[in-house]
Write a protein that holds these residues in place. Structure first.
Motif, PDB file in Angstrom:
ATOM      1  N   GLY A 152       0.818  -1.133   0.042  1.00  0.00           N
ATOM      2  CA  GLY A 152      -0.177  -0.022   0.016  1.00  0.00           C
ATOM      3  C   GLY A 152       0.840   1.076  -0.088  1.00  0.00           C
ATOM      4  N   LEU A 153       1.949   1.146   0.646  1.00  0.00           N
ATOM      5  CA  LEU A 153       2.835   2.339   0.875  1.00  0.00           C
ATOM      6  C   LEU A 153       3.643   2.634  -0.478  1.00  0.00           C
ATOM      7  CD1 LEU A 153       4.328   2.110   4.717  1.00  0.00           C
ATOM      8  CD2 LEU A 153       2.665   3.714   3.823  1.00  0.00           C
ATOM      9  N   ILE A 157       3.469   5.909  -2.971  1.00  0.00           N
ATOM     10  CA  ILE A 157       4.629   6.655  -3.260  1.00  0.00           C
ATOM     11  C   ILE A 157       4.644   6.719  -4.765  1.00  0.00           C
ATOM     12  CG2 ILE A 157       7.163   6.551  -3.393  1.00  0.00           C
ATOM     13  CD1 ILE A 157       7.224   5.064  -0.482  1.00  0.00           C
ATOM     14  N   LEU A 158       4.349   5.529  -5.494  1.00  0.00           N
ATOM     15  CA  LEU A 158       4.176   5.615  -7.054  1.00  0.00           C
ATOM     16  C   LEU A 158       3.246   6.506  -7.265  1.00  0.00           C
ATOM     17  CD1 LEU A 158       4.793   1.960  -7.934  1.00  0.00           C
ATOM     18  CD2 LEU A 158       6.345   3.745  -8.391  1.00  0.00           C
ATOM     19  N   ALA A 159       2.084   6.641  -6.853  1.00  0.00           N
ATOM     20  CA  ALA A 159       0.966   7.702  -7.279  1.00  0.00           C
ATOM     21  C   ALA A 159       1.505   9.144  -7.008  1.00  0.00           C
ATOM     22  CB  ALA A 159      -0.256   7.349  -6.368  1.00  0.00           C
ATOM     23  N   ILE A 160       2.100   9.269  -6.028  1.00  0.00           N
ATOM     24  CA  ILE A 160       2.583  10.706  -5.415  1.00  0.00           C
ATOM     25  C   ILE A 160       3.751  11.126  -6.568  1.00  0.00           C
ATOM     26  CG2 ILE A 160       4.218  11.259  -3.789  1.00  0.00           C
ATOM     27  CD1 ILE A 160       2.045  11.901  -2.124  1.00  0.00           C
ATOM     28  N   HIS A 162       4.036   9.889  -9.710  1.00  0.00           N
ATOM     29  CA  HIS A 162       3.364  10.009 -10.868  1.00  0.00           C
ATOM     30  C   HIS A 162       2.617  11.383 -10.987  1.00  0.00           C
ATOM     31  CE1 HIS A 162       0.470   9.573 -13.868  1.00  0.00           C
ATOM     32  NE2 HIS A 162       1.321   8.893 -14.548  1.00  0.00           N
ATOM     33  N   ASP A 163       1.810  11.889  -9.865  1.00  0.00           N
ATOM     34  CA  ASP A 163       1.187  12.975  -9.837  1.00  0.00           C
ATOM     35  C   ASP A 163       2.266  14.088  -9.886  1.00  0.00           C
ATOM     36  OD1 ASP A 163      -1.332  11.625  -9.872  1.00  0.00           O
ATOM     37  OD2 ASP A 163      -1.712  12.125  -7.734  1.00  0.00           O
ATOM     38  N   GLY A 164       3.248  13.991  -9.216  1.00  0.00           N
ATOM     39  CA  GLY A 164       4.315  14.821  -9.225  1.00  0.00           C
ATOM     40  C   GLY A 164       5.271  15.401 -10.561  1.00  0.00           C
ATOM     41  N   GLN A 165       4.884  14.619 -11.443  1.00  0.00           N
ATOM     42  CA  GLN A 165       5.626  14.639 -12.641  1.00  0.00           C
ATOM     43  C   GLN A 165       4.885  15.691 -13.564  1.00  0.00           C
ATOM     44  OE1 GLN A 165       8.201  13.153 -13.808  1.00  0.00           O
ATOM     45  NE2 GLN A 165       8.520  12.243 -11.959  1.00  0.00           N
ATOM     46  N   HIS A 166       5.665  16.798 -13.872  1.00  0.00           N
ATOM     47  CA  HIS A 166       4.794  17.777 -14.713  1.00  0.00           C
ATOM     48  C   HIS A 166       5.074  17.110 -16.338  1.00  0.00           C
ATOM     49  CE1 HIS A 166       4.295  20.408 -11.450  1.00  0.00           C
ATOM     50  NE2 HIS A 166       5.741  20.124 -10.953  1.00  0.00           N
ATOM     51  N   THR A 167       3.977  17.587 -16.959  1.00  0.00           N
ATOM     52  CA  THR A 167       4.336  17.429 -18.351  1.00  0.00           C
ATOM     53  C   THR A 167       4.344  18.793 -19.101  1.00  0.00           C
ATOM     54  OG1 THR A 167       2.029  17.287 -18.514  1.00  0.00           O
ATOM     55  CG2 THR A 167       2.968  15.184 -18.362  1.00  0.00           C
ATOM     56  N   LEU A 168       5.114  18.714 -20.020  1.00  0.00           N
ATOM     57  CA  LEU A 168       5.411  20.033 -20.833  1.00  0.00           C
ATOM     58  C   LEU A 168       4.403  19.948 -21.638  1.00  0.00           C
ATOM     59  CD1 LEU A 168       9.305  20.091 -20.515  1.00  0.00           C
ATOM     60  CD2 LEU A 168       7.640  21.417 -19.074  1.00  0.00           C
TER      61      LEU A 168
END
Length: 171
Positions: A152-153, A157-160, A162-168
């Motif tokens: 679960g952790l 971590i992977l989700a966060i 992924h969400d933190g990746q900025h797409t240009l």
């Protein structure tokens, strides 16, 4: 009372341990009191004590003499020794009685300390065993908790990440 140290070999040779009890022999009594062994044997056989007392405090043993022949002797407890030597008199006998009493007490103390040492070592080992068992049990519980929470952790971590990746936006 005569002060005798643990280093006094003569003192330690007066009394020995037999089945965890301090005892001496008719040979040692004869030697230390300066009496013929035959006279000591006769004195033991002629003691005016009950059969129960005799049985509890005197035991027949054998030793090999200087010519290689088996000879009779007695092994005795402190009580048996005291009953026997009460009749011995004189200044030398009194000094020897004191030394024997000290020797019996020394041996009893050595045996008591050895037994206490055993108990202490056993108790320390049991305490260490219980502590290690408790730690292992705790470690087992925390490992199981980790095994349940880890996926679960890791997912979070992977989700966060992924969400933190900025797409240009390249337009």
């Amino acid at each position: 009372m005569t002060d005798i140290t643990d280093d006094d070999q003569e003192f330690r040779d007066m009394v020995l341990s037999q089945d965890g009890l301090p005892v001496t022999t008719s040979l040692k009594v004869a030697q230390k009191f300066g009496k013929a062994h035959g006279k000591v044997l006769r004195a033991i056989r002629e003691l005016s004590c009950s059969q129960d007392f005799n049985r509890a405090n005197f035991g027949s043993i054998e030793y090999v003499d200087s010519k290689g022949r088996p000879q009779a002797a007695y092994q005795m407890t402190k009580d048996g020794w005291m009953f026997l030597v009460m009749g011995f008199s004189g200044e030398k006998a009194a000094a020897t009685k004191e030394k024997f009493i000290c020797a019996f007490n020394w041996m009893a103390n050595e045996l008591r300390n050895k037994n206490m040492s055993f108990e202490h070592r056993r108790n320390s080992l049991m305490l260490e065993y219980q502590q290690e068992k408790g730690m292992a049990s705790f470690a087992g519980r925390t490992l199981r908790r980790w095994q349940i929470k880890k996926p679960g952790l890791e997912g979070k971590i992977l989700a966060i990440q992924h969400d933190g990746q900025h797409t240009l936006q390249l337009n």
